[in-house]
Design a protein around this motif. Structure first.
Motif, PDB file in Angstrom:
ATOM      1  N   GLU A  40      31.045  54.695  20.635  1.00  0.00           N
ATOM      2  CA  GLU A  40      32.219  53.957  21.115  1.00  0.00           C
ATOM      3  C   GLU A  40      32.476  54.235  22.593  1.00  0.00           C
ATOM      4  O   GLU A  40      32.697  53.305  23.383  1.00  0.00           O
ATOM      5  CB  GLU A  40      33.450  54.361  20.304  1.00  0.00           C
ATOM      6  N   VAL A  41      32.441  55.503  22.973  1.00  0.00           N
ATOM      7  CA  VAL A  41      32.740  55.871  24.356  1.00  0.00           C
ATOM      8  C   VAL A  41      31.647  55.378  25.308  1.00  0.00           C
ATOM      9  O   VAL A  41      31.928  54.852  26.384  1.00  0.00           O
ATOM     10  CB  VAL A  41      32.935  57.395  24.484  1.00  0.00           C
ATOM     11  N   PHE A  42      30.379  55.517  24.916  1.00  0.00           N
ATOM     12  CA  PHE A  42      29.288  55.035  25.766  1.00  0.00           C
ATOM     13  C   PHE A  42      29.369  53.522  25.946  1.00  0.00           C
ATOM     14  O   PHE A  42      29.116  52.997  27.030  1.00  0.00           O
ATOM     15  CB  PHE A  42      27.934  55.408  25.154  1.00  0.00           C
ATOM     16  N   ALA A  43      29.697  52.802  24.870  1.00  0.00           N
ATOM     17  CA  ALA A  43      29.784  51.347  24.941  1.00  0.00           C
ATOM     18  C   ALA A  43      30.924  50.903  25.852  1.00  0.00           C
ATOM     19  O   ALA A  43      30.810  49.905  26.564  1.00  0.00           O
ATOM     20  CB  ALA A  43      29.963  50.758  23.548  1.00  0.00           C
ATOM     21  N   GLU A  98      20.968  56.277  20.281  1.00  0.00           N
ATOM     22  CA  GLU A  98      19.812  55.387  20.452  1.00  0.00           C
ATOM     23  C   GLU A  98      18.936  55.370  19.201  1.00  0.00           C
ATOM     24  O   GLU A  98      18.431  54.313  18.793  1.00  0.00           O
ATOM     25  CB  GLU A  98      18.989  55.827  21.662  1.00  0.00           C
ATOM     26  N   GLU A  99      18.741  56.537  18.603  1.00  0.00           N
ATOM     27  CA  GLU A  99      17.927  56.609  17.384  1.00  0.00           C
ATOM     28  C   GLU A  99      18.563  55.802  16.263  1.00  0.00           C
ATOM     29  O   GLU A  99      17.878  55.081  15.524  1.00  0.00           O
ATOM     30  CB  GLU A  99      17.760  58.070  16.957  1.00  0.00           C
ATOM     31  N   ARG A 100      19.885  55.897  16.130  1.00  0.00           N
ATOM     32  CA  ARG A 100      20.565  55.131  15.086  1.00  0.00           C
ATOM     33  C   ARG A 100      20.454  53.629  15.368  1.00  0.00           C
ATOM     34  O   ARG A 100      20.214  52.832  14.453  1.00  0.00           O
ATOM     35  CB  ARG A 100      22.031  55.523  15.006  1.00  0.00           C
ATOM     36  N   ALA A 101      20.624  53.247  16.625  1.00  0.00           N
ATOM     37  CA  ALA A 101      20.528  51.835  16.979  1.00  0.00           C
ATOM     38  C   ALA A 101      19.122  51.299  16.741  1.00  0.00           C
ATOM     39  O   ALA A 101      18.948  50.182  16.245  1.00  0.00           O
ATOM     40  CB  ALA A 101      20.917  51.638  18.447  1.00  0.00           C
ATOM     41  N   SER A 117      16.284  35.669  14.432  1.00  0.00           N
ATOM     42  CA  SER A 117      16.511  37.026  14.928  1.00  0.00           C
ATOM     43  C   SER A 117      17.619  37.071  15.969  1.00  0.00           C
ATOM     44  O   SER A 117      18.321  38.084  16.087  1.00  0.00           O
ATOM     45  CB  SER A 117      15.224  37.596  15.522  1.00  0.00           C
ATOM     46  N   THR A 118      17.790  36.003  16.734  1.00  0.00           N
ATOM     47  CA  THR A 118      18.853  36.019  17.739  1.00  0.00           C
ATOM     48  C   THR A 118      20.228  35.965  17.071  1.00  0.00           C
ATOM     49  O   THR A 118      21.180  36.578  17.559  1.00  0.00           O
ATOM     50  CB  THR A 118      18.699  34.855  18.736  1.00  0.00           C
ATOM     51  N   TYR A 119      20.334  35.252  15.960  1.00  0.00           N
ATOM     52  CA  TYR A 119      21.598  35.261  15.216  1.00  0.00           C
ATOM     53  C   TYR A 119      21.846  36.647  14.617  1.00  0.00           C
ATOM     54  O   TYR A 119      22.976  37.140  14.592  1.00  0.00           O
ATOM     55  CB  TYR A 119      21.573  34.212  14.106  1.00  0.00           C
ATOM     56  N   THR A 120      20.770  37.270  14.144  1.00  0.00           N
ATOM     57  CA  THR A 120      20.894  38.629  13.613  1.00  0.00           C
ATOM     58  C   THR A 120      21.331  39.594  14.703  1.00  0.00           C
ATOM     59  O   THR A 120      22.186  40.461  14.486  1.00  0.00           O
ATOM     60  CB  THR A 120      19.555  39.092  13.011  1.00  0.00           C
ATOM     61  N   MET A 121      20.748  39.449  15.901  1.00  0.00           N
ATOM     62  CA  MET A 121      21.125  40.310  17.021  1.00  0.00           C
ATOM     63  C   MET A 121      22.589  40.120  17.381  1.00  0.00           C
ATOM     64  O   MET A 121      23.300  41.093  17.680  1.00  0.00           O
ATOM     65  CB  MET A 121      20.241  40.006  18.227  1.00  0.00           C
ATOM     66  N   LEU A 122      23.053  38.889  17.360  1.00  0.00           N
ATOM     67  CA  LEU A 122      24.458  38.616  17.646  1.00  0.00           C
ATOM     68  C   LEU A 122      25.365  39.366  16.672  1.00  0.00           C
ATOM     69  O   LEU A 122      26.364  39.970  17.064  1.00  0.00           O
ATOM     70  CB  LEU A 122      24.717  37.111  17.559  1.00  0.00           C
ATOM     71  N   SER A 123      24.993  39.343  15.393  1.00  0.00           N
ATOM     72  CA  SER A 123      25.780  40.055  14.380  1.00  0.00           C
ATOM     73  C   SER A 123      25.737  41.562  14.598  1.00  0.00           C
ATOM     74  O   SER A 123      26.759  42.253  14.462  1.00  0.00           O
ATOM     75  CB  SER A 123      25.260  39.711  12.976  1.00  0.00           C
ATOM     76  N   LEU A 124      24.561  42.075  14.930  1.00  0.00           N
ATOM     77  CA  LEU A 124      24.443  43.517  15.176  1.00  0.00           C
ATOM     78  C   LEU A 124      25.324  43.951  16.342  1.00  0.00           C
ATOM     79  O   LEU A 124      26.014  44.974  16.281  1.00  0.00           O
ATOM     80  CB  LEU A 124      22.992  43.883  15.473  1.00  0.00           C
ATOM     81  N   LEU A 125      25.308  43.189  17.417  1.00  0.00           N
ATOM     82  CA  LEU A 125      26.110  43.537  18.580  1.00  0.00           C
ATOM     83  C   LEU A 125      27.599  43.473  18.266  1.00  0.00           C
ATOM     84  O   LEU A 125      28.394  44.233  18.823  1.00  0.00           O
ATOM     85  CB  LEU A 125      25.780  42.600  19.745  1.00  0.00           C
ATOM     86  N   ALA A 126      27.963  42.591  17.350  1.00  0.00           N
ATOM     87  CA  ALA A 126      29.371  42.470  16.984  1.00  0.00           C
ATOM     88  C   ALA A 126      29.816  43.580  16.047  1.00  0.00           C
ATOM     89  O   ALA A 126      30.944  44.058  16.136  1.00  0.00           O
ATOM     90  CB  ALA A 126      29.615  41.108  16.323  1.00  0.00           C
ATOM     91  N   GLU A 127      28.927  44.012  15.166  1.00  0.00           N
ATOM     92  CA  GLU A 127      29.326  44.883  14.068  1.00  0.00           C
ATOM     93  C   GLU A 127      28.880  46.331  14.210  1.00  0.00           C
ATOM     94  O   GLU A 127      29.454  47.213  13.564  1.00  0.00           O
ATOM     95  CB  GLU A 127      28.772  44.317  12.755  1.00  0.00           C
ATOM     96  N   ASP A 128      27.867  46.598  15.015  1.00  0.00           N
ATOM     97  CA  ASP A 128      27.301  47.950  15.101  1.00  0.00           C
ATOM     98  C   ASP A 128      27.511  48.513  16.510  1.00  0.00           C
ATOM     99  O   ASP A 128      26.823  48.134  17.461  1.00  0.00           O
ATOM    100  CB  ASP A 128      25.812  47.914  14.763  1.00  0.00           C
ATOM    101  N   VAL A 129      28.455  49.433  16.626  1.00  0.00           N
ATOM    102  CA  VAL A 129      28.771  49.977  17.948  1.00  0.00           C
ATOM    103  C   VAL A 129      27.612  50.771  18.528  1.00  0.00           C
ATOM    104  O   VAL A 129      27.448  50.849  19.745  1.00  0.00           O
ATOM    105  CB  VAL A 129      30.052  50.851  17.876  1.00  0.00           C
ATOM    106  N   ALA A 130      26.766  51.348  17.673  1.00  0.00           N
ATOM    107  CA  ALA A 130      25.603  52.092  18.173  1.00  0.00           C
ATOM    108  C   ALA A 130      24.625  51.158  18.881  1.00  0.00           C
ATOM    109  O   ALA A 130      24.036  51.521  19.906  1.00  0.00           O
ATOM    110  CB  ALA A 130      24.901  52.820  17.027  1.00  0.00           C
ATOM    111  N   VAL A 131      24.461  49.945  18.346  1.00  0.00           N
ATOM    112  CA  VAL A 131      23.570  48.974  18.985  1.00  0.00           C
ATOM    113  C   VAL A 131      24.147  48.552  20.333  1.00  0.00           C
ATOM    114  O   VAL A 131      23.419  48.478  21.337  1.00  0.00           O
ATOM    115  CB  VAL A 131      23.361  47.750  18.072  1.00  0.00           C
ATOM    116  N   ARG A 132      25.444  48.283  20.378  1.00  0.00           N
ATOM    117  CA  ARG A 132      26.071  47.931  21.656  1.00  0.00           C
ATOM    118  C   ARG A 132      25.899  49.054  22.673  1.00  0.00           C
ATOM    119  O   ARG A 132      25.573  48.827  23.831  1.00  0.00           O
ATOM    120  CB  ARG A 132      27.564  47.648  21.468  1.00  0.00           C
TER     121      ARG A 132
END
Length: 215
Positions: free
Chosen positions: A20-23, A61-64, A91-106
């Motif tokens: 969260e803080v890094f993002a 990064e490992e979790r993402a 995959s781009t729709y999947t990436m959009l969801s990941l960026l929205a839902e997974d703070v580690a990915v962001r």
């Protein structure tokens, strides 16, 4: 066993708080004190699990990377029958969801763009390799438009999608998905024209909105 479970929960909380803080603040501005506060632990407890910000960033990064690999596997299995272009668009729709839902990915995408942090993995580079692999497969299958090389198409797709984290303010809602669909409506016919491109667009769009309605 109880102590091990408690330690695992604490470590989980720290990784999530660090993401969260890094993002939000980037690597340099992120502070151990703020990460500890959000995780609900003391700085001493943080240092018991991690050496400092760098080791926390590596854990994020490992979790993402794990989340990205799992999502790619699911997407690839789902779209296997549709061919490489179908997998690419899906995959781009999947990436959009990941960026929205997974703070580690962001956070991991933010970290790989931060020159003050040298991480073990670069999600942007992984994404580029994934896109290029799919487009090489599309060329072998005769799906690319005449005169389009996989490398040029990769440059275009990556340039257009590395900014996915801005779509909808990290909200994977209908508006963000519609914007992504409009991007592909313009881009895909230039990469692979004809009925195949139209079919891919329709299938990806319908599936993306079906997922949104069932979330």
């Amino acid at each position: 066993m109880v102590k091990q479970e408690r330690a695992a929960r604490t470590r989980e909380s720290l990784v999530h708080a660090a993401a969260e803080v890094f993002a939000e603040e980037g690597f340099t501005a992120a502070s151990i004190a703020e990460i500890s506060r959000r995780a609900g632990v003391t700085s001493g407890a943080l240092h018991f699990h991690f050496d400092g910000k760098t080791s926390l960033a590596l854990a994020v990064e490992e979790r993402a990377g794990r989340a990205l690999r799992e999502a790619a596997a699911v997407q690839g299995e789902r779209d296997r029958a549709g061919g490489p272009l179908r997998v690419l668009v899906g995959s781009t729709y999947t990436m959009l969801s990941l960026l929205a839902e997974d703070v580690a990915v962001r956070a991991a995408f933010a970290l790989c763009a931060d020159t003050t942090h040298s991480g073990r993995m670069d999600l942007r580079r992984q994404w580029r390799a994934w896109v290029e692999e799919l487009l090489v497969g599309a060329e072998r299958a005769g799906l690319l438009a005449e005169g389009v090389s996989p490398q040029d198409a990769t440059d275009l797709v990556v340039a257009l999608t590395v900014g996915l984290d801005g779509l909808g303010g990290f909200e994977a809602d209908q508006e963000a998905r519609q914007l992504l669909h409009r991007i592909w409506t313009v881009v895909l016919p230039g990469i692979a024209g004809g009925e195949a491109a139209a079919a891919v667009l329709v299938e990806a769009f319908v599936e993306a909105f079906d997922e949104e309605e069932t979330d």
